[in-house]
Design a protein around this motif. Structure first.
Motif, PDB file in Angstrom:
ATOM      1  N   ASN A   2      -0.220  12.403   6.177  1.00 45.96           N
ATOM      2  CA  ASN A   2       0.219  11.609   5.026  1.00 45.96           C
ATOM      3  C   ASN A   2      -0.013  12.401   3.744  1.00 45.96           C
ATOM      4  O   ASN A   2      -1.129  12.817   3.471  1.00 45.96           O
ATOM      5  CB  ASN A   2      -0.553  10.288   4.947  1.00 45.96           C
ATOM      6  CG  ASN A   2      -0.205   9.357   6.089  1.00 45.96           C
ATOM      7  OD1 ASN A   2       0.859   9.472   6.669  1.00 45.96           O
ATOM      8  ND2 ASN A   2      -1.086   8.435   6.404  1.00 45.96           N
ATOM      9  N   GLY A   3       1.030  12.571   2.948  1.00 41.17           N
ATOM     10  CA  GLY A   3       0.857  13.300   1.693  1.00 41.17           C
ATOM     11  C   GLY A   3       0.846  14.802   1.892  1.00 41.17           C
ATOM     12  O   GLY A   3       1.088  15.328   2.980  1.00 41.17           O
ATOM     13  N   ARG A  29      -4.966   6.553   1.695  1.00 43.06           N
ATOM     14  CA  ARG A  29      -3.819   6.673   2.580  1.00 43.06           C
ATOM     15  C   ARG A  29      -3.747   8.060   3.215  1.00 43.06           C
ATOM     16  O   ARG A  29      -3.316   8.218   4.356  1.00 43.06           O
ATOM     17  CB  ARG A  29      -2.536   6.396   1.801  1.00 43.06           C
ATOM     18  CG  ARG A  29      -1.278   6.494   2.657  1.00 43.06           C
ATOM     19  CD  ARG A  29      -0.023   6.194   1.839  1.00 43.06           C
ATOM     20  NE  ARG A  29       1.156   6.460   2.635  1.00 43.06           N
ATOM     21  CZ  ARG A  29       1.720   7.664   2.780  1.00 43.06           C
ATOM     22  NH1 ARG A  29       1.184   8.707   2.157  1.00 43.06           N
ATOM     23  NH2 ARG A  29       2.797   7.833   3.510  1.00 43.06           N
ATOM     24  N   GLU A  30      -4.180   9.095   2.468  1.00 47.97           N
ATOM     25  CA  GLU A  30      -4.156  10.454   2.991  1.00 47.97           C
ATOM     26  C   GLU A  30      -5.408  10.763   3.804  1.00 47.97           C
ATOM     27  O   GLU A  30      -5.353  11.461   4.819  1.00 47.97           O
ATOM     28  CB  GLU A  30      -4.020  11.452   1.839  1.00 47.97           C
ATOM     29  CG  GLU A  30      -2.740  11.285   1.041  1.00 47.97           C
ATOM     30  CD  GLU A  30      -2.614  12.297  -0.084  1.00 47.97           C
ATOM     31  OE1 GLU A  30      -3.142  13.409   0.052  1.00 47.97           O
ATOM     32  OE2 GLU A  30      -1.979  11.973  -1.105  1.00 47.97           O
ATOM     33  N   ARG A  33      -6.105   8.798   7.885  1.00 50.93           N
ATOM     34  CA  ARG A  33      -5.556   9.344   9.124  1.00 50.93           C
ATOM     35  C   ARG A  33      -6.320  10.588   9.555  1.00 50.93           C
ATOM     36  O   ARG A  33      -6.591  10.785  10.743  1.00 50.93           O
ATOM     37  CB  ARG A  33      -4.072   9.684   8.930  1.00 50.93           C
ATOM     38  CG  ARG A  33      -3.129   8.503   8.892  1.00 50.93           C
ATOM     39  CD  ARG A  33      -2.914   7.892  10.267  1.00 50.93           C
ATOM     40  NE  ARG A  33      -2.333   8.841  11.205  1.00 50.93           N
ATOM     41  CZ  ARG A  33      -1.038   9.096  11.314  1.00 50.93           C
ATOM     42  NH1 ARG A  33      -0.172   8.496  10.525  1.00 50.93           N
ATOM     43  NH2 ARG A  33      -0.592   9.948  12.198  1.00 50.93           N
ATOM     44  N   GLN A 124       0.779   1.157  10.787  1.00 52.14           N
ATOM     45  CA  GLN A 124       1.384   0.413   9.690  1.00 52.14           C
ATOM     46  C   GLN A 124       2.574  -0.385  10.230  1.00 52.14           C
ATOM     47  O   GLN A 124       3.284   0.078  11.137  1.00 52.14           O
ATOM     48  CB  GLN A 124       1.839   1.365   8.590  1.00 52.14           C
ATOM     49  CG  GLN A 124       0.705   2.053   7.857  1.00 52.14           C
ATOM     50  CD  GLN A 124      -0.158   1.054   7.099  1.00 52.14           C
ATOM     51  OE1 GLN A 124       0.324   0.246   6.332  1.00 52.14           O
ATOM     52  NE2 GLN A 124      -1.462   1.117   7.344  1.00 52.14           N
ATOM     53  N   GLU A 127       5.871   1.297  10.819  1.00 49.23           N
ATOM     54  CA  GLU A 127       5.927   2.249  11.921  1.00 49.23           C
ATOM     55  C   GLU A 127       6.401   1.593  13.210  1.00 49.23           C
ATOM     56  O   GLU A 127       6.990   2.262  14.073  1.00 49.23           O
ATOM     57  CB  GLU A 127       4.558   2.892  12.125  1.00 49.23           C
ATOM     58  CG  GLU A 127       4.127   3.784  10.964  1.00 49.23           C
ATOM     59  CD  GLU A 127       2.708   4.304  11.109  1.00 49.23           C
ATOM     60  OE1 GLU A 127       2.440   5.388  10.562  1.00 49.23           O
ATOM     61  OE2 GLU A 127       1.877   3.638  11.759  1.00 49.23           O
ATOM     62  N   ASP A 157       9.604   6.290   3.205  1.00 48.49           N
ATOM     63  CA  ASP A 157       8.443   7.070   2.792  1.00 48.49           C
ATOM     64  C   ASP A 157       8.290   8.341   3.627  1.00 48.49           C
ATOM     65  O   ASP A 157       7.724   9.320   3.159  1.00 48.49           O
ATOM     66  CB  ASP A 157       7.162   6.226   2.898  1.00 48.49           C
ATOM     67  CG  ASP A 157       6.924   5.397   1.646  1.00 48.49           C
ATOM     68  OD1 ASP A 157       7.618   5.628   0.637  1.00 48.49           O
ATOM     69  OD2 ASP A 157       6.052   4.510   1.675  1.00 48.49           O
ATOM     70  N   GLN A 158       8.751   8.299   4.868  1.00 50.38           N
ATOM     71  CA  GLN A 158       8.670   9.491   5.719  1.00 50.38           C
ATOM     72  C   GLN A 158       9.894  10.373   5.509  1.00 50.38           C
ATOM     73  O   GLN A 158      11.006   9.876   5.291  1.00 50.38           O
ATOM     74  CB  GLN A 158       8.604   9.087   7.192  1.00 50.38           C
ATOM     75  CG  GLN A 158       7.367   8.309   7.593  1.00 50.38           C
ATOM     76  CD  GLN A 158       7.350   8.037   9.092  1.00 50.38           C
ATOM     77  OE1 GLN A 158       7.868   8.810   9.890  1.00 50.38           O
ATOM     78  NE2 GLN A 158       6.753   6.927   9.474  1.00 50.38           N
TER      79      GLN A 158
END
Length: 293
Positions: A2-3, A29-30, A33, A124, A127, A157-158
């Motif tokens: 993420n990010g 959020r980063e 994971r 999420q 997902e 977002d992806q």
């Protein structure tokens, strides 16, 4: 995953021992994971450290206080649990005992809150839908009224999201619903813009306007004004259309103290029900079994 911020790890020699150093990005959020997928398993493998058995789950639409109350009501001796708030989910871990006891506890929770609101792992809600679309090699289009593009934002977002997201329409005014999505004027006049009938026609109109395989719609009352006794703030209707399946639409009443939270919960419901719809589920039966707060 993420990010763009990197995490790294390594050992630093301090006197006569190697000391593990792990550096992670700050935004949750980063960082989350990286920690749960990489750091925690590494800590469990280190000699001299006692790891403990635990199982991780993601819960949707449940308040932390409600989840805590439910866990207390179904927990067996020797089990512990904890929660972690995220933007679209509350993560739940159950530790101790054995896998069988932990699974039995979460199954008791599922029986209380209903299907789809607790899933295995750190997942999420978006997902769940993206996973279905990727597996099928298909795409979806969206028609949004209450959510102001949040559903489409989360779907994209992806990177590579054009593979599963065709596009969408934000149709707030009734005129936009009629002109852009083909909602019948008599539908809005007879049932209102926030109705299962309008949601169904929004989804069907979006499907016609696109080349997507699936379409979803969401229309509701985010507040703080605009509610009524019949349709209070938090009333949200969802529509789902397909080229191979009959249209389904359902109404859900969400409770929250802010416009933003209602919108985010509406997006969560849209993802859960869209995935269920693609799997052939009956959405009205699903939401009737939900117990959430």
């Amino acid at each position: 995953p993420n990010g763009t911020a990197c995490g790294f790890r390594g050992f630093v020699r301090v006197e006569d021992r190697d000391v593990l150093v792990v550096a992670l990005p700050g935004p949750p959020r980063e960082m989350d994971r990286m920690f749960f997928d990489s750091v925690r398993p590494l800590l469990g493998e280190l000699s001299g450290h006692d790891d403990f058995e635990r199982s991780d789950y993601s819960t949707y639409l449940l308040a932390e206080s409600k989840l805590e109350e439910l866990c207390r009501s179904v927990a067996a001796d020797g089990l512990e649990w904890g929660t972690r708030f995220q933007e679209q989910t509350i993560s739940l871990y159950i530790a101790g005992g054995n896998q069988e006891k932990r699974t039995a506890m979460v199954e008791r929770l599922r029986s209380l809150v209903g299907p789809l609101l607790i899933v295995d792992g750190d997942v999420q809600p978006v997902e769940l839908l993206i996973g279905e679309l990727k597996e099928r090699g298909e795409s979806i289009a969206t028609a949004e009224s209450i959510s102001a593009g949040l559903v489409s934002k989360l779907l994209t977002d992806q990177s590579g999201s054009s593979a599963w997201y065709w596009g969408g329409v934000n149709a707030y005014a009734n005129e936009a619903k009629v002109r852009l999505l083909g909602v019948k004027e008599e539908t809005i006049a007879g049932f209102g813009a926030v109705s299962v009938q309008c949601a169904a026609e929004m989804a069907e109109g979006m499907l016609r306007q696109s080349s997507a395989d699936w379409a979803l719609s969401v229309t509701g009352i985010a507040g703080p004004s605009g509610g009524s006794e019949e349709k209070p703030v938090g009333t949200v209707c969802f529509g789902f259309a397909s080229r191979t399946r009959s249209t389904q639409s359902v109404q859900v009443r969400l409770t929250a103290h802010s416009r933003d939270i209602i919108r985010r919960r509406a997006a969560t419901v849209a993802f859960l029900l869209a995935a269920r719809y693609m799997q052939g589920g009956r959405l009205l039966d699903t939401v009737k079994k939900w117990q959430y707060s």
